[in-house]
Design an enzyme around this catalytic site. Structure first.
Site, mmCIF file in Angstrom:
data_model
loop_
_atom_site.group_PDB
_atom_site.id
_atom_site.type_symbol
_atom_site.label_atom_id
_atom_site.label_comp_id
_atom_site.label_asym_id
_atom_site.label_seq_id
_atom_site.Cartn_x
_atom_site.Cartn_y
_atom_site.Cartn_z
ATOM 1 N N THR A 597 0.837 -1.206 0.000
ATOM 2 C CA THR A 597 0.000 0.000 0.000
ATOM 3 C C THR A 597 0.875 1.260 0.000
ATOM 4 O O THR A 597 0.478 2.281 -0.556
ATOM 5 C CB THR A 597 -0.967 -0.001 1.201
ATOM 6 O OG1 THR A 597 -0.227 -0.207 2.398
ATOM 7 C CG2 THR A 597 -2.015 -1.087 1.054
ATOM 8 N N GLU A 668 1.403 12.172 1.319
ATOM 9 C CA GLU A 668 1.584 13.408 0.569
ATOM 10 C C GLU A 668 2.955 13.601 -0.035
ATOM 11 O O GLU A 668 3.102 14.283 -1.054
ATOM 12 C CB GLU A 668 1.201 14.592 1.466
ATOM 13 C CG GLU A 668 -0.311 14.625 1.624
ATOM 14 C CD GLU A 668 -0.811 15.456 2.789
ATOM 15 O OE1 GLU A 668 -1.265 16.563 2.546
ATOM 16 O OE2 GLU A 668 -0.766 14.975 3.938
#
Ligand code: MOS
Length: 705
Positions: A597, A668
């Site tokens: 992930t 991010e």
């Protein structure tokens, strides 16, 4: 303080929510089973500033299936407005007055027994306006520019240290350049959607919402409707992306609740259309940034100035922290950063993946490339020479900082050492111009306040972990269970996770790359408390809670993730078309919980970064105050065909200070620096420096390709 056994953290695990998602059974906000729901369709204001003079809803009201139409004239008064509490924030003051503050603001909503009837009737609501002159264009000399009290979330607006003028005067190489970024829209696949139900008997409001924070939505909605927080439930088990657009609630959350209160006892579905999202779903402010750098002949910075101009709405201040990354990246004895905001009659800017870092590092890392060229130096070497021994702003040591390792490892893997650093036209074998570029990435480690978790023991040696966290598509369902498994020292299969509901313990937003870091801390503490109270093998029926308190180590260390991005471009010399055959990101973001992930997060960030660099832009029409390319046909996001040869890797860090897991957050940082690496590669390939994003063929041709 580290987790005792690490079997799950670091293990490659398939998404636990994967089968439900690929078989279409994972319910998104609009897809829960509702009995006889009603449908709401908003009407949006067609002027950018002024007043609603009259609303004629007669024809709309005659459409078969219409239940009611709400306007400012007949909508219930909200109990408290953010405008009263905080002076300026009127985003949530929905259908409370005839004033229009931006084009696309909600002016009415039709509630009907079918989606089709609601939509048809919404188009028949006739609104006349008294328009006023509007102003929707950001300029660095805008007469209304002001200095906000702070920039998001709570950084000083301006900083200054040393004598920047003297630093620039004594420099042998300087850069003084203005960079610009356009507005960008988040565009998650699942549109913003709220399904609200008001049960008057119970005095309870239930929302199925597409949000990054169930508790955040509840804490906004309850006081607006004069309710206690316990009277509002918000549910969000699966969210189809957000990128920050769903990090804070928006006006549609309030509108859905107003609609539900008008038809008590019935679920009211309010899915925004893609086109509506461009006005009311949040977007990244455009920026104008002036970078000034001065360096000695050997490449040591003597001065660094980063001045930022950006926009906000007149009715809500959103002060993006664009120059903040320049405070942490490089050592320079003299530094200055400033932010100025122009309040305009525009849709309200909001959070978008790496707010601040993304546009700020585009400018900062292009300027470093320009400086390297001035100096005739390898841009990697320039960055290494300016590596600070401690956080330049606070003077605190970094808990871990592996920017140099990322640059070196990336350079090796990418094949950087053969690069010709002189910018020029470099025809490749097929006549296209080829070049490469590099840029650094950074993102701070945030731990959000107000997070609790509970762990219960179940029969058969199983455990249930409860926390009101949200998986916005990032992998939380899996990664947070992995954290819990290690904290409980049991296999993953024995951990059941419950998230996405305000009836679970209070959790912070899935934003600021803080999710696993914050929630994992609370889950780890709950597990520790369980074992402390009930022994290492507690029987069924035991429970314990934990909180993610303030990280005291943050007083002693500066905590940031870093990375290095390498991009190869090919430019068609005739058409200016740019393609990216290869891109590589190497990141140092603490311990990686789930490589599968995590890789998705890095690659997703980089893809969005390439998209930022080359394709995406929201075009504001100054005449109408409208984002004109407000759909996925006009707003081009990277597609599979645009992305080739994309790779991400990482350096595992062992950081004992950030939290018990050693994680820094990865949602991010992948987008940060990509656009600068592309711009630097285009310059390397063509000799042309485009200083405003996106780098489109017309700009290259205009600049003499
Ligand atoms: Mo992110 S923009 O903090 O959801």
């Amino acid at each position: 303080m580290t987790v005792p056994q690490q079997r799950e953290i670091g293990a490659d695990r398939a998404r636990r929510d994967g089968p439900a998602k690929v078989t279409g059974t994972a319910p998104y906000a609009a897809e829960h089973p509702f009995t006889d729901p009603a449908y709401a369709h908003p009407v949006q204001a067609a002027i950018a500033r002024g007043t609603i003079a009259a609303i004629d809803a007669r024809e709309a009201g005659a459409v078969a299936g219409v239940i009611t139409i709400l306007t400012h004239e007949n909508t219930e008064r909200l109990a408290s407005g953010q405008d009263q509490d905080e002076g300026q924030d009127q985003e949530f003051w929905v259908l409370q007055s005839p004033e229009v503050h931006f084009r696309g603001q909600f002016a009415a909503v039709v509630i009907a027994s079918s989606a089709e009837a609601a939509r048809e009737a919404a188009e028949l609501v006739r609104i006349s306006y008294r328009p006023q002159d509007h102003d929707v264009v950001l300029r660095p000399d805008h007469p209304s520019l002001y200095q906000p009290e702070h920039v998001n979330p709570a950084f000083p607006t301006d900083t200054e240290e040393g004598d920047v003028a003297a630093g620039l005067r004594s420099a042998t190489a300087t850069v003084d350049a203005i960079y610009a970024t356009p507005a960008y829209h988040n565009n998650p696949m699942e549109p913003h959607t709220t399904v609200a139900r008001w049960d008057p008997g119970a005095g309870h409001l239930t929302l199925h919402d597409s949000t990054q924070s169930v508790h955040g939505v509840r804490e906004l909605i309850a006081p607006l409707f004069g309710l206690e927080t316990g009277q509002v439930t918000v549910i969000a088990p699966h969210v189809g992306g957000g990128f920050g657009a769903k990090g804070t609630p928006h006006a549609h959350d309030v509108l859905a609740c107003l609609a539900a209160r008008a038809v008590p006892g019935r679920d009211v579905k309010l899915p925004l259309t893609r086109q509506m999202m461009f006005a009311v779903g949040g977007y990244r402010t455009p920026t104008i940034q002036r970078m000034r750098l001065g360096a000695s002949q050997d490449g040591h910075l003597l001065a660094l100035i980063h001045d930022v101009w950006e926009q906000t709405s007149r009715i809500k201040e959103f002060a993006e922290q664009t120059a903040v990354p320049s405070r942490v990246m490089y050592a320079s004895p003299a530094r200055r950063t400033t932010h100025r905001l122009a309040p305009l009659d525009v849709p309200i800017p909001s959070w978008m993946r790496a707010p601040g870092e993304n546009p700020g590092m585009y400018a900062g890392e292009c300027a470093m490339d320009e400086l390297a060229i001035e100096l005739g130096m390898d841009p990697i070497e320039l960055r290494i020479r300016n590596e600070p021994a401690a956080d330049p702003e606070s003077g605190l040591p970094f808990s871990t900082r592996n920017l140099v390792a990322c640059l070196r490892q990336g350079a090796e893997r990418f094949g950087w050492h053969d690069r010709d650093h002189r910018p020029s036209r470099k025809p490749g074998p097929d006549g296209r111009l080829a070049g490469t570029g590099v840029a650094a990435s950074t993102y701070p480690v945030h731990r959000m306040p107000g997070t609790e978790a509970a762990v219960d023991t179940l029969p058969g040696g199983r455990f249930r972990v409860r926390i009101g966290a949200v998986d916005l598509g990032t992998g939380t369902w899996t990664a947070l269970a992995q954290v819990a498994a290690d904290a409980l020292a049991v296999p993953l299969e024995r951990v059941e996770l419950q998230i996405g509901d305000t009836s679970l313990p209070h959790a912070s937003v899935a934003g600021g790359s803080s999710g696993i870091t914050t929630w994992g801390t609370a889950v780890t503490e709950a597990a520790r408390n369980l074992i402390a109270a009930h022994g290492p093998v507690p029987g069924a029926g035991a429970s314990a809670t934990g909180t993610a308190g303030r990280n005291e180590a943050a007083q002693r260390y500066a905590m940031h993730a870093f990375g290095a991005q390498f991009v190869a471009v090919e430019v068609d010399p005739d058409t200016g078309e740019i393609t990216v055959p290869r891109a590589l990101g190497i990141f140092a973001a603490g311990r990686i919980v789930n490589p599968r992930t995590a890789r998705s997060q890095f690659l997703g960030g980089m893809t969005m970064g390439l998209s930022t660099a080359l394709w995406e832009q929201s075009v504001m029409d100054p005449v109408t105050g409208h984002f004109v390319n407000h759909d996925l046909a006009g707003y081009h996001i990277a597609t599979c065909a645009d992305i080739r040869g994309l790779e991400a890797g990482w350096i595992e860090e062992d950081d004992p200070h950030v939290n018990p897991m050693g994680t820094k957050g990865i949602g991010e940082i992948g987008i940060v620096g990509t656009a600068a690496a592309v711009a630097n590669a285009v310059h390397n390939a063509t000799g042309i420096r485009v200083r405003d994003l996106p780098i489109t063929p017309d700009k290259l041709l205009r600049l003499g390709l």
